[in-house]
Design a protein around this motif. Structure first.
Motif, PDB file in Angstrom:
ATOM      1  N   ARG A  37      -1.356  -3.157   0.684  1.00 25.33           N
ATOM      2  CA  ARG A  37      -0.995  -2.855   1.727  1.00 25.33           C
ATOM      3  C   ARG A  37      -1.187  -1.230   1.776  1.00 25.33           C
ATOM      4  N   SER A  38      -1.155  -0.433   3.292  1.00 24.44           N
ATOM      5  CA  SER A  38      -0.708   1.059   3.673  1.00 24.44           C
ATOM      6  C   SER A  38       0.270   1.067   3.900  1.00 24.44           C
ATOM      7  N   TYR A  39       1.020   1.979   3.976  1.00 25.48           N
ATOM      8  CA  TYR A  39       1.857   2.841   3.779  1.00 25.48           C
ATOM      9  C   TYR A  39       2.476   4.054   4.610  1.00 25.48           C
ATOM     10  N   THR A  82       6.689   2.814   6.186  1.00 29.12           N
ATOM     11  CA  THR A  82       6.200   1.728   7.166  1.00 29.12           C
ATOM     12  C   THR A  82       4.616   0.838   6.860  1.00 29.12           C
ATOM     13  N   ASP A  83       4.540  -0.025   6.894  1.00 30.56           N
ATOM     14  CA  ASP A  83       3.427  -0.967   7.106  1.00 30.56           C
ATOM     15  C   ASP A  83       2.792  -0.805   8.024  1.00 30.56           C
ATOM     16  N   VAL A 115       9.414  -1.703   5.931  1.00 30.29           N
ATOM     17  CA  VAL A 115       9.125  -2.491   4.594  1.00 30.29           C
ATOM     18  C   VAL A 115      10.308  -1.564   3.779  1.00 30.29           C
TER      19      VAL A 115
END
Length: 312
Positions: free
Chosen positions: A199-201, A161-162, A169
């Motif tokens: 990006r952070s997940y 999940t972004d 994603v």
């Protein structure tokens, strides 16, 4: 909206497998998949999140090197490592030491109460100031990314999940490594978001549990869904802990239910249910990696898969 990382087109898959995530409850998924592989079932595409993503990756790795038996051995090796050190009980952080020390019997009601109180009192940086994730060292020991990228490997999809846009994603074989699997299993209250290419997940269960769209293009003849969360629980929760527990389950089921509602009718669905095996365990038991508990869920998964096979 599911953002699928670009992947080369593939021929139609005859069997696709989807694996839900659920922390230690993934042992049920392991057991179910183990029974399917024992029965000689192979797959052309597999998708998963959280512990389901790790199982999927190991299954692809083992399958490409040794067929169904190789897949069984690879997934078993993963869970053997999890059980060796009671994985989540060994995170070195002062508040966590207190939390784990007072909640050792994670399957008991007071354990979840202690866990929720700790999460209210401390933010993730305090609970785990070094940002340590015991899964990282484990994955570096067992994961062979070269096997995932071999031409004959089954298509593998891992959902995360972004954090910023909330979208799912999905990573594919050529992108999947330790970081992607950690992202798919990142519990935001315990671990810092996993950074991948700026990006952070967080855990994929928040947005896709698991993502089905990737394995439905091209359409498979059969989809095998192995759940790691109960859909139904008897009774209405009254305590705050039980209410939060049930809300989490409902929220994590929503993305999957939405995708299943649009499943093409021509696809044969084998849905392996976890209600009987997992419906009596609290949310806190998802962190219980005690050997006896894991082996109990493994056996339950095998039983559920055997029952499902008899009905097909």
């Amino acid at each position: 909206m599911v953002n699928i990382m670009p992947s080369p087109s593939s021929p139609r898959a005859s069997t696709a497998i989807a694996l839900q995530g659920g922390g230690a409850h993934g042992a049920f998924t392991w057991g179910a998949l183990d029974r399917l592989l024992e029965a000689g079932i192979t797959f052309d595409a597999i998708t998963g999140v959280s512990s389901g993503a790790m199982i999927a990756a190991m299954a692809v790795q083992g399958m490409v090197n040794g067929g169904p038996q190789g897949a069984r051995e690879a997934v078993s090796a993963l869970w053997a490592k999890v059980m060796e050190g009671n994985l989540f009980g060994n995170i070195p952080a002062t508040p966590l030491d207190w939390m784990w020390g007072t909640t050792k019997a994670l399957s008991q009601d007071f354990a979840w109460t202690g866990l929720t109180q700790a999460l209210r009192m401390f933010d993730p940086g305090q609970l785990n100031p070094l940002g340590q994730n015991p899964l990282e060292l484990l994955l570096r020991e067992v994961l062979d990314v070269k096997s995932l990228r071999k031409p004959g490997a089954a298509r593998l999809y891992v959902g995360a999940t972004d954090v910023e846009n909330g979208e799912a994603v999905v990573f594919t074989n050529e992108q999947i490594g330790v970081s992607e699997l950690l992202a798919s299993a990142c519990i935001p209250m315990m671990f810092p978001a996993v950074q991948i290419k700026g990006r952070s997940y967080w855990d994929g269960g928040y947005s896709c549990n698991p993502p089905l769209a990737p394995v439905l293009s091209p359409l498979p003849e059969r989809l095998i869904l192995i759940r790691a969360q109960p859909r139904q629980r008897r009774g209405v929760p009254s305590s705050t802990a039980d209410i939060v527990h049930r809300l989490h389950e409902i929220a994590f089921q929503a993305p999957l239910s939405a995708e299943l509602s649009m499943l093409p009718r021509q696809i044969k669905l084998l849905d392996i249910c976890a209600d009987e095996a997992l419906g009596r365990h609290p949310l806190s038991s998802k962190l219980n990696t005690d050997r006896a508990f894991i082996e109990q869920l493994f056996a339950a998964g095998r039983k559920a898969a055997a029952t499902a096979l008899q009905t097909t």
